[in-house]
Design a protein around this motif. Structure first.
Motif, PDB file in Angstrom:
ATOM      1  N   ARG A  52       4.042 -18.310  28.472  1.00 39.45           N
ATOM      2  CA  ARG A  52       3.971 -17.835  29.857  1.00 39.45           C
ATOM      3  C   ARG A  52       2.882 -18.611  30.572  1.00 39.45           C
ATOM      4  NH1 ARG A  52       4.308 -11.334  29.108  1.00 39.45           N
ATOM      5  NH2 ARG A  52       3.508 -11.443  31.225  1.00 39.45           N
ATOM      6  N   ASP A  53       3.258 -19.332  31.634  1.00 35.85           N
ATOM      7  CA  ASP A  53       2.307 -20.240  32.260  1.00 35.85           C
ATOM      8  C   ASP A  53       2.025 -19.920  33.721  1.00 35.85           C
ATOM      9  OD1 ASP A  53       4.739 -20.915  33.280  1.00 35.85           O
ATOM     10  OD2 ASP A  53       4.558 -23.070  32.940  1.00 35.85           O
ATOM     11  N   ASN A  54       2.265 -18.655  34.153  1.00 33.98           N
ATOM     12  CA  ASN A  54       1.980 -18.364  35.556  1.00 33.98           C
ATOM     13  C   ASN A  54       0.510 -18.032  35.759  1.00 33.98           C
ATOM     14  OD1 ASN A  54       1.629 -15.392  35.238  1.00 33.98           O
ATOM     15  ND2 ASN A  54       3.765 -15.514  34.613  1.00 33.98           N
ATOM     16  N   VAL A  55       0.056 -18.164  36.994  1.00 35.56           N
ATOM     17  CA  VAL A  55      -1.353 -17.981  37.328  1.00 35.56           C
ATOM     18  C   VAL A  55      -1.810 -16.558  37.028  1.00 35.56           C
ATOM     19  CG1 VAL A  55      -3.010 -17.957  39.230  1.00 35.56           C
ATOM     20  CG2 VAL A  55      -1.372 -19.818  39.038  1.00 35.56           C
ATOM     21  N   GLU A  56      -0.933 -15.581  37.271  1.00 34.29           N
ATOM     22  CA  GLU A  56      -1.308 -14.183  37.056  1.00 34.29           C
ATOM     23  C   GLU A  56      -1.714 -13.941  35.602  1.00 34.29           C
ATOM     24  OE1 GLU A  56       1.332 -15.196  38.699  1.00 34.29           O
ATOM     25  OE2 GLU A  56       0.781 -14.586  40.741  1.00 34.29           O
TER      26      GLU A  56
END
Length: 222
Positions: free
Chosen positions: A80-84
């Motif tokens: 998982r590479d999202n900013v959140e």
């Protein structure tokens, strides 16, 4: 140095176990979150390497529960590479965050870097000169003046502040903030640094974000 690897994918676990062992680390492996939490809570480790998506109990939950009693350094491994997710990792006090797929040499470098910093949970609030960062509430202020940042600006500032005094290369920043393979023709790092400076530095006399030509950027009081 003893490391606990919590990874449910057998092939990945075997690969990392072999590689870390060959690099001189003593490695225990847990295949799910419940077993991993039990081992981390009942044994002494110098570092935890934890996949976020685990059966039984996810990596977030493992670290949240463990932090009630221990401050063992943590590196998260995740697809998982999202900013959140990166911000959430910082909030939980993670020492580093590596997105799959990754080069094994990079993992070893991150492991050694975290171990060099020594044990201890990252603080919820960090000060560099008159700059204060509240990781839990994602709030930033300088000289008592509130500063509004975007998610990516906050991640970049957090990265620089956690490693205050250490020069971070453009390549490293690109990998940690965007999870991209750095392209020398891409100026996304410079653009983000410029935006961050306009909010954190330009309104104030003393500058904290410095450029080291040919090397990268560093946040420190001079």
């Amino acid at each position: 140095m003893r490391i606990l690897l919590i990874e449910d994918e057998p092939k990945t676990a075997r690969y990392l176990l072999r590689g870390l062992s060959e690099n001189g680390f003593v490695v225990d492996v847990a295949a799910d979150g419940e077993d991993g939490l039990f081992m981390a809570a009942t044994r002494d480790y110098d570092l935890l390497v934890i996949d976020i998506m685990l059966p039984g109990r996810d990596g977030w939950s493992v670290v949240t529960e463990l932090r009630r009693t221990k401050a063992t350094p943590v590196i998260f491994l995740t697809a998982r590479d999202n900013v959140e997710d990166r911000v959430k990792g910082l909030e939980l006090g993670a020492d580093d965050y590596l997105v799959k797929p990754f080069a094994f040499s990079e993992l070893v470098a991150r492991v050694r870097s975290v171990l060099r910093r020594g044990p201890g949970r990252q603080p919820d609030t960090l000060r560099v000169s008159d700059l204060e960062i509240d990781f839990a509430r994602q709030k930033v202020s300088r000289s008592g003046r509130s500063i509004r940042l975007t998610s990516k600006e906050f991640v970049l500032l957090s990265l620089l502040a956690r490693r205050s005094g250490e020069v971070l290369s453009r390549t490293l920043i690109a990998e940690l903030v965007w999870d991209i393979n750095f392209d020398t023709d891409t100026n996304v790092v410079e653009v983000l640094v410029r935006r961050l400076r306009s909010k954190v530095d330009e309104p104030f006399k003393a500058k904290l974000i410095h450029t080291e030509r040919g090397r990268g950027y560093v946040l420190e009081e001079r």
